[in-house]
Design an enzyme around this catalytic site. Sequence first.
Site, PDB file in Angstrom:
ATOM      1  N   ALA A  19       0.787  -1.342  -0.284  1.00 48.25           N
ATOM      2  CA  ALA A  19      -0.108  -0.086   0.298  1.00 48.25           C
ATOM      3  C   ALA A  19       1.006   1.277  -0.273  1.00 48.25           C
ATOM      4  CB  ALA A  19      -0.713   0.084   0.934  1.00 48.25           C
ATOM      5  N   GLN A  71      -4.973  -6.532  -5.919  1.00 44.45           N
ATOM      6  CA  GLN A  71      -5.579  -6.664  -4.978  1.00 44.45           C
ATOM      7  C   GLN A  71      -6.548  -6.307  -4.122  1.00 44.45           C
ATOM      8  OE1 GLN A  71      -3.253  -6.771  -1.324  1.00 44.45           O
ATOM      9  NE2 GLN A  71      -3.611  -8.803  -1.280  1.00 44.45           N
ATOM     10  N   CYS A 102      -3.587  -8.300   5.811  1.00 43.52           N
ATOM     11  CA  CYS A 102      -3.554  -6.863   6.656  1.00 43.52           C
ATOM     12  C   CYS A 102      -3.634  -6.831   8.029  1.00 43.52           C
ATOM     13  CB  CYS A 102      -4.277  -5.336   5.657  1.00 43.52           C
ATOM     14  SG  CYS A 102      -4.112  -4.597   6.185  1.00 43.52           S
ATOM     15  N   ASN A 202       6.171 -15.921   1.312  1.00 48.45           N
ATOM     16  CA  ASN A 202       6.875 -14.714   1.302  1.00 48.45           C
ATOM     17  C   ASN A 202       7.415 -14.164   2.910  1.00 48.45           C
ATOM     18  OD1 ASN A 202       5.056 -11.763   2.016  1.00 48.45           O
ATOM     19  ND2 ASN A 202       6.179 -10.973   0.969  1.00 48.45           N
ATOM     20  N   GLY A 203       7.976 -13.617   2.903  1.00 44.07           N
ATOM     21  CA  GLY A 203       8.676 -12.909   4.109  1.00 44.07           C
ATOM     22  C   GLY A 203       9.969 -13.161   4.314  1.00 44.07           C
ATOM     23  N   ASP A 204      10.921 -11.896   4.722  1.00 41.39           N
ATOM     24  CA  ASP A 204      11.849 -11.721   4.571  1.00 41.39           C
ATOM     25  C   ASP A 204      13.473 -12.534   3.885  1.00 41.39           C
ATOM     26  OD1 ASP A 204      11.671 -11.252   6.982  1.00 41.39           O
ATOM     27  OD2 ASP A 204      11.809 -12.678   8.475  1.00 41.39           O
ATOM     28  N   ARG A 227       9.656  -5.680   1.194  1.00 43.81           N
ATOM     29  CA  ARG A 227      10.618  -4.583   1.749  1.00 43.81           C
ATOM     30  C   ARG A 227      11.630  -4.355   1.105  1.00 43.81           C
ATOM     31  NH1 ARG A 227       9.821  -6.370   8.093  1.00 43.81           N
ATOM     32  NH2 ARG A 227       9.540  -8.429   6.411  1.00 43.81           N
TER      33      ARG A 227
END
Length: 333
Positions: A19, A71, A102, A202-204, A227
Amino acid sequence: MFRIGDVEIKNRVVLAPMAGVCNSAFRLTVKEFGAGLVCAEMVSDKGIVYNNEKTLNMLYIDEREKPISLQIFGGEKETLVKAAKFVDKNTNADIIDINMGCPVPKITNCDAGAKWLLDPNKIYDVVAAIVDVVEKPVTVKMRIGWDEQHIYAVENAQAVERAGGKAVAVHGRTRVQMYEGKADWNIIKQVKEAVNIPVIGNGDVKTPQDAKRMLEETGVDGVMIGRAALGNPWMIYRTVRYLETGELIPEPTPREKIDVCLLHLDRLIALKGEYIAVKEMRKHAAWYLKGIRGAAKIRNAINECETRDELAALLLQVAEEAEAQAAANAEAV
Ligand SMILES: Cc1cc2nc3c(=O)[nH]c(=O)nc-3n(C[C@H](O)[C@H](O)[C@H](O)COP(=O)(O)O)c2cc1C
């Protein structure tokens, strides 16, 4: 390469939905760095249903971004179904994704986002209702669970599959974790083993090597990068190359980074006009400048920029100084 429904994804690297970040300007830039799939920032189902102008503008997609996943978020079946129908008929998105991850209270208090994760039956019900009325493939992006005591990732992913969903993306954190702690890749692996539809982990994933490790350790079909791509779209290119050839290409020079930042800025201006774009670009500029020597001292000045020319002049100044410094260092050797 993998497929989501009838959509061919040409490599295993996916840009995460973010977002305030993943609008057409950023997505196209990341796409040009080779992402197999780009995901748009979450869009409110009610905003779509009530024809909110700002919301409808968020549905804009440049053909060059394709394939792209759009999305939507919401906490009620009725409005999610209506919004999905709208996206199906009125946008050139390839995939419709439902946000079930979220963690922000403003969202979960409306039963949206990660709140869905507490009830696989509700997930089945809403995904089946959406699949029923749209032609585009439907996917879900989820966290592993609400909290340590409520980790239903496997049941939730199975519910998506049974309902006709065509893929799941799993962020290896609970809602309660927000963005803290470590993503649990082991649960992502359990999801992959439990369903036949593609699973995106997903993640890290912070480096190309992390992406490879996630693919190997979990068996997922794709890796989603969030990120690590902020102010760093070449992270996608480096990852694609590393996965395909094992080659770890170097980071771009400061000048190349600034050039990409300016391209992103100009695209954002074309999308939103100079006033809004320059304001939004301040945070991106800080991300692009990370790791460039001498950048810290212009951070405050960047936050006061109001025009394209002011911002561009500051960025180019940093690039020039970094180049001069690099030349001086090379001479000294
Ligand atoms: C600024 C920001 C905005 C985000 N917005 C969304 C969103 O709109 N939809 C969504 O599903 N996830 C959103 N996320 C979560 C990311 O898609 C991703 O799941 C999370 O950042 C973990 O991946 P990473 O470790 O690669 O960043 C957002 C994350 C960040 C940092």
